[in-house]
Design an enzyme around this catalytic site. Structure first.
Site, short mmCIF file in Angstrom:
data_model
loop_
_atom_site.label_atom_id
_atom_site.label_comp_id
_atom_site.label_asym_id
_atom_site.label_seq_id
_atom_site.Cartn_x
_atom_site.Cartn_y
_atom_site.Cartn_z
CE1 TYR A 30 8.70 1.98 -1.27
CE2 TYR A 30 7.67 2.67 -0.74
CZ TYR A 30 7.25 2.08 -1.76
OH TYR A 30 6.20 2.15 -1.71
N PRO B 15 -1.15 2.75 -9.52
CG PRO B 15 -1.86 4.40 -8.07
CD PRO B 15 -0.94 3.48 -8.12
CG LEU B 16 -1.98 6.70 -12.55
CD1 LEU B 16 -1.47 8.41 -12.32
CD2 LEU B 16 -3.38 6.78 -13.55
N GLY B 17 -0.50 2.09 -13.53
CA GLY B 17 0.25 1.00 -14.15
C GLY B 17 1.21 1.54 -14.50
N PRO C 7 -4.18 0.06 -21.88
CG PRO C 7 -5.38 -1.18 -20.73
CD PRO C 7 -4.19 -1.27 -20.94
CG LEU C 8 -4.12 2.31 -17.27
CD1 LEU C 8 -3.62 2.40 -15.78
CD2 LEU C 8 -5.65 2.33 -16.69
#
Length: 296
Positions: free
Chosen positions: A71, A217-219, A228-229
């Site tokens: 990163y 975790p939230l796409g 869908p998220l």
């Protein structure tokens, strides 16, 4: 009757002991986005705001922060140290090595033992620590025998430079191979409510007491099957509307309910969104809601 009260502190979710002795609140923070763009390359352009966000996360009970040498590369670790060193007692930093990144679009695995040693020692310097709490192999290198890469992490652990060893982007077979020569404390694979093909790895980790740290975790990547998220329609959105919270908060709460060894690390660049994510720690889903979400 459902309690819709949402409080903002990561300590409202129960804890998990990574490796048996890293007691972490199960809602942490993934620091990847505090880097230059595109491609998480270069230093974060608003360094001071990044420092403030990291400090606010710790104020709100986050005691597990995930980063990696890739990163930046390196700049993300430097920012964490700039913001938080000397680290508050009980705050743990996890990092990863085994990736070479020379440009936003030039990233490749390098699991050679000599590169893992170099990367670990560089991370020690950037994080300003004598021992890294959790050091994970970022990705298996197809050009290097997997056990050779893990074997170097074992050596570094024996030298006192690594407290616990973890793996990322691995299969259950690779975890088993690694466990033949090392104590594996964590696995970091992609998983979220919409992308669940890797649940076999989660189930393996749950059975063996290994922390599972889902990334995305939230796409964060473009989601398949209708995203869908991010949708304003469907089961997730309806449950969120009934509780007067955000769909993303319900998605994080579902992950925290999915297994007690999951440590969720949503990332963000704003304090408002950070607080929104951390508020998910206090959301207690009903069994009916969990069953509905499982069908997504």
């Amino acid at each position: 009757m459902t309690d819709n009260t949402v409080q903002i502190n990561a300590s409202f979710v129960n804890t998990f002991n990574i490796g048996g002795d890293l007691k972490v609140n199960r809602l942490g923070y993934g620091a990847m986005r505090l880097t230059g763009q595109p491609g998480n390359f270069g230093p974060y352009p608003d360094w001071e705001s990044g420092e403030k966000l990291l400090r606010r996360a710790v104020e709100l009970g986050v005691n597990f922060i995930d980063t990696a040498e890739a990163y930046g590369p390196g700049f993300n670790e430097e920012l964490i140290a700039s913001a938080l060193h000397p680290y508050k007692n009980g705050v743990f930093i996890a990092t990863k090595g085994g990736i070479i990144k020379t440009a936003p679009d030039d990233i490749r695995p390098d699991g050679r033992p000599e590169n893992l040693r170099r990367g670990c020692e560089a991370s020690l310097q950037r994080l300003k620590v004598d021992r890294i709490d959790l050091y994970q192999l970022h990705r298996p290198d197809p050009n290097v025998p997997f056990v050779e890469s893990v074997g170097m992490l074992v050596e570094l652990q024996k030298e006192g430079k690594i407290r616990h060893i973890g793996l990322s982007n691995v299969t259950t077979e690779q975890i088993e191979a690694a466990r033949d020569i090392a104590n594996i404390a964590s696995v970091q694979n992609r998983l979220n409510l919409a992308e669940r093909t890797g649940e076999d790895v989660l189930d393996y980790c749950t059975k063996h007491g290994i922390a599972f740290i889902p990334y995305g975790p939230l796409g964060a990547n473009p989601l398949k099957h209708g995203a869908p998220l991010a949708s304003d329609e469907g089961t997730l959105a309806e449950i969120a509307r009934q509780r007067d919270v955000k769909s993303s908060q319900i998605a994080l709460a579902w992950m925290l309910h999915r297994a007690n060894n999951i440590v969720v690390i949503p990332g963000t660049t704003t304090i408002a969104h950070l607080e929104e994510n951390i508020a998910a720690a206090s959301i207690v889903l009903t069994q009916q809601e969990i069953e509905m979400l499982n069908q997504i």
